[in-house]
Write a protein that holds these residues in place. Structure first.
Motif, PDB file in Angstrom:
ATOM      1  N   VAL A   1      48.544  52.341  38.386  1.00 25.37           N
ATOM      2  CA  VAL A   1      48.592  53.734  37.953  1.00 25.37           C
ATOM      3  C   VAL A   1      47.993  54.660  39.010  1.00 25.37           C
ATOM      4  O   VAL A   1      48.556  55.710  39.340  1.00 25.37           O
ATOM      5  N   PHE A   2      46.848  54.249  39.575  1.00 24.97           N
ATOM      6  CA  PHE A   2      46.118  55.146  40.464  1.00 24.97           C
ATOM      7  C   PHE A   2      46.478  54.978  41.943  1.00 24.97           C
ATOM      8  O   PHE A   2      46.287  55.910  42.724  1.00 24.97           O
TER       9      PHE A   2
ATOM     10  N   PRO B   1      49.511  54.697  43.657  1.00 21.04           N
ATOM     11  CA  PRO B   1      50.503  55.623  44.223  1.00 21.04           C
ATOM     12  C   PRO B   1      50.035  57.068  44.241  1.00 21.04           C
ATOM     13  O   PRO B   1      50.382  57.830  45.145  1.00 21.04           O
ATOM     14  N   ILE B   2      49.228  57.439  43.247  1.00 22.41           N
ATOM     15  CA  ILE B   2      48.675  58.800  43.234  1.00 22.41           C
ATOM     16  C   ILE B   2      47.769  58.995  44.436  1.00 22.41           C
ATOM     17  O   ILE B   2      47.868  60.005  45.160  1.00 22.41           O
ATOM     18  N   ALA B   3      46.879  58.030  44.667  1.00 18.73           N
ATOM     19  CA  ALA B   3      45.960  58.130  45.793  1.00 18.73           C
ATOM     20  C   ALA B   3      46.706  58.092  47.123  1.00 18.73           C
ATOM     21  O   ALA B   3      46.373  58.843  48.046  1.00 18.73           O
TER      22      ALA B   3
ATOM     23  N   LYS C   1      49.869  58.993  47.844  1.00 17.39           N
ATOM     24  CA  LYS C   1      50.602  60.235  48.078  1.00 17.39           C
ATOM     25  C   LYS C   1      49.660  61.378  48.382  1.00 17.39           C
ATOM     26  O   LYS C   1      49.903  62.186  49.306  1.00 17.39           O
ATOM     27  N   LEU C   2      48.575  61.489  47.623  1.00 18.36           N
ATOM     28  CA  LEU C   2      47.615  62.569  47.836  1.00 18.36           C
ATOM     29  C   LEU C   2      46.932  62.438  49.188  1.00 18.36           C
ATOM     30  O   LEU C   2      46.721  63.431  49.899  1.00 18.36           O
ATOM     31  N   SER C   3      46.618  61.198  49.569  1.00 14.96           N
ATOM     32  CA  SER C   3      45.971  60.962  50.863  1.00 14.96           C
ATOM     33  C   SER C   3      46.877  61.365  52.020  1.00 14.96           C
ATOM     34  O   SER C   3      46.438  61.999  52.987  1.00 14.96           O
TER      35      SER C   3
ATOM     36  N   ARG D   1      49.262  63.566  51.849  1.00 17.30           N
ATOM     37  CA  ARG D   1      49.509  65.009  51.783  1.00 17.30           C
ATOM     38  C   ARG D   1      48.346  65.808  52.357  1.00 17.30           C
ATOM     39  O   ARG D   1      48.577  66.771  53.104  1.00 17.30           O
TER      40      ARG D   1
ATOM     41  N   VAL E   1      42.765  52.506  44.112  1.00 16.44           N
ATOM     42  CA  VAL E   1      42.566  53.615  45.052  1.00 16.44           C
ATOM     43  C   VAL E   1      42.191  53.085  46.428  1.00 16.44           C
ATOM     44  O   VAL E   1      42.703  53.557  47.455  1.00 16.44           O
TER      45      VAL E   1
ATOM     46  N   ALA F   1      45.135  51.449  48.246  1.00 20.46           N
ATOM     47  CA  ALA F   1      46.183  52.394  48.590  1.00 20.46           C
ATOM     48  C   ALA F   1      45.961  53.062  49.935  1.00 20.46           C
ATOM     49  O   ALA F   1      46.922  53.446  50.601  1.00 20.46           O
TER      50      ALA F   1
END
Length: 426
Positions: A289-290, A292-294, A296-298, A300, A344, A347
Motif C-alpha cells: 500500500v505504502f 508505490p506512494i512513497a 512516486k512521491l520521492s 516527484r 517505504v 521503495a
C-alpha cells in the motif's frame, strides 16, 4: 539531486539510460520477487522444518548454522559476481550471464536441500541457494542503475526492494498450499525463481562492452572488489552502515518469527506455516500500500533521505511492539507496523543507493558491495542470536526473544541517523 560539493564523493558523469518500457518492469519484478521466494521461503519456513526433521532438539542451531554459512558465501560472492559482470565482453551482455547462473544454482539448491540426510549436506545445499540469490540480486540491482535515469528509478526501486516481502508472501502461500509435502514446499518457490531469472535474461536489452572499455585489472584492483574507500567516498560508507543496521532488524524478525510463534505463542510445527503466512500477508499488504506512494512521491519531489529515515523509525517501532506481543493478534499488529516501515524503506532505498555510486564503470561491483550490507545481517543475526536469546533464560522462558527484537530496533534507529551525512542526494 547531485550537488557540487559531492563531486569527488559520487560519480555524477553523464550516462545513456534506456529507460525501457513495454512491460520491462514486469520481468524485472518477476525475477526479483522469484529470487525473494527462492531465498526467503527456505530461511523462514522450509529450512526450519527440515532442521526439525534432522534433529528436533538442535533445530534452532542447525538453522542458524545453515543460514549463516550460506549468507557468508553469498556476501563473498556478490562483489565477485559484480566485478565479473562489469568486465564481461561477451556478446550476450554483462548482466544476462548472472541471471542464467542464478537460475542454475536455484535449480540445484532446492532439491538438494530436501534430500540432504545430514546437517553438512544441508549446509552445501543452502550455499547453492544463497549463491543463486546473490547472482540474480546483483544482476537486478545493476540493471536498475544501468537502465533507468536517476529521476525514474522509484518504481524499479520499489519492485526490487519489495521483492523480499513479496517473495516471502507468495512463496509462503504456495508452500502453505502444499503443506503436506516438504519436497513441493522446497521446489515451487525455486521454480518461480528459475523462471523469473530466465525470462528477465530473455527480455533484457543488455549493453555489450568491448575489450577497449575494460581497464587492466591490477592486483590492488582485485582486492578493491570487496572495498570502497569510505574516506574517499564517505556517502557510500554512511549508506552501507545504515543499510547494515536496518537490515539487522529485518533479519531478526524474518529468521526467528517461526521459532517465536512456536516457543513464545504456542503454535505447533504443523500449524506454524499458516501463522507465518498470515503475518507475512499483513506485513506485505501494508508494504504494498505504502511503497508505490512513497516511490512516486520521492521521484516527484526529488528527495530520498527523509523517506528512508522515517521508514527506519517506523520499522523500529514495529519491532518494539513485537517485543511485547503476548498473543497472535498483537503480533499481527506489530507485523503491520513493520510492513509500513519496510514498504517505504524498500521503495526508495535502492534509488538512493544508485545515486551515490563512486564509479559508473563498476556499477555491479559497487552494488554488490552495497548488497553485503543487506545480506551480512543474515550471518550476524544467527551468530549473535543464541547469546541474546540466552540472556536471562529460564526453564519457563528458555529463549529471550525480547532481547533479540529490541536489539534489532536499536540497530534500525542508529541506521536512520546514519542517513543524515550522505551527500549526492537529498
Amino acid at each position: 539531486m547531485t550537488t557540487p560539493s559531492s563531486a569527488a564523493d559520487v560519480d555524477a558523469s553523464a550516462q545513456d539510460w534506456r529507460n525501457p518500457r513495454g512491460g520491462f518492469l514486469f520481468f524485472l519484478g518477476l525475477a526479483a520477487i522469484g529470487t525473494g521466494m527462492g531465498q526467503l521461503v527456505p530461511a523462514v519456513l522450509t529450512l526450519t522444518l527440515k532442521a526439525d526433521q534432522l534433529d528436533p532438539a538442535n533445530a534452532t542451531t542447525i538453522l542458524s548454522v545453515v543460514v549463516a554459512i550460506g549468507a557468508v558465501c553469498a556476501l563473498i560472492a556478490a562483489p565477485l559476481f559484480g566485478r565479473l559482470s562489469d568486465r564481461l565482453t561477451w556478446r550476450m551482455g554483462r548482466r544476462r550471464p548472472l541471471l542464467i547462473l542464478g537460475a542454475i544454482l536455484f535449480a540445484i539448491g532446492a532439491p538438494f536441500s530436501y534430500a540432504a540426510p545430514s546437517t553438512g549436506l544441508l549446509i552445501i545445499a543452502g550455499i547453492f541457494t544463497s549463491l543463486g540469490a546473490a547472482a540474480v540480486t546483483v544482476a537486478c540491482t545493476a540493471i536498475l542503475a544501468d537502465q533507468y535515469a536517476p529521476d525514474r528509478r522509484g518504481a524499479a526501486s520499489a519492485l526490487v526492494g519489495l521483492s523480499l516481502p513479496l517473495g516471502a508472501l507468495i512463496g509462503l502461500f504456495l508452500a502453505n498450499l502444499v503443506s503436506g509435502s516438504l519436497l513441493a514446499q522446497f521446489l515451487l518457490p525455486a521454480a518461480v525463481a528459475v523462471v523469473g531469472a530466465l525470462l528477465l535474461a530473455w527480455r533484457l536489452d543488455d549493453r555489450v562492452i568491448t575489450h577497449d572499455e575494460v581497464p587492466v585489472l591490477a592486483a590492488r584492483d582485485f582486492f578493491g572488489t570487496f572495498w570502497v574507500n569510505p574516506v574517499t567516498h564517505p556517502s557510500f560508507g554512511w549508506a552501507w552502515w545504515s543499510r547494515l543496521l536496518i537490515f539487522f532488524g529485518i533479519a531478526a524478525v524474518q529468521a526467528y518469527q517461526a521459532f517465536y510463534l512456536i516457543i513464545a505463542l504456542g503454535f505447533t510445527p504443523e500449524s506454524v506455516s499458516g501463522a507465518v503466512f498470515l503475518s507475512t500477508l499483513v506485513l506485505t499488504t501494508l508494504a504494498l500500500v505504502f511503497a508505490p506512494i512513497a516511490a512516486k512521491l520521492s521521484d516527484r519531489i526529488g528527495r530520498r533521505k527523509p523517506f528512508v529515515i522515517v521508514a527506519a523509525v517506523v520499522f523500529a517501532v514495529g519491532l518494539v511492539v513485537v517485543t511485547f506481543a503476548r498473543d497472535y493478534p498483537t503480533f499481527l499488529v506489530a507485523m503491520g507496523i513493520i510492513g509500513l516501515g519496510q514498504g517505504v524503506y524498500m521503495a526508495v532505498d535502492l534509488a538512493l543507493v544508485s545515486q551515490i555510486l563512486p564509479d559508473r564503470h563498476n556499477i555491479a561491483k559497487d552494488m554488490g558491495i552495497m548488497g553485503l550490507a543487506s545480506s551480512l545481517p543474515s550471518s550476524i543475526v544467527p551468530a549473535v542470536a543464541p547469546a541474546l536469546l540466552a540472556i536471562g533464560a529460564t526453564a519457563a522462558a528458555p529463549q529471550n526473544f525480547p532481547a533479540l527484537f529490541l536489539t534489532g530496533a536499536v540497530a534500525g534507529l542508529i541506521g536512520a541517523v546514519l542517513i543524515l551525512p550522505i551527500k549526492g542526494t537529498k
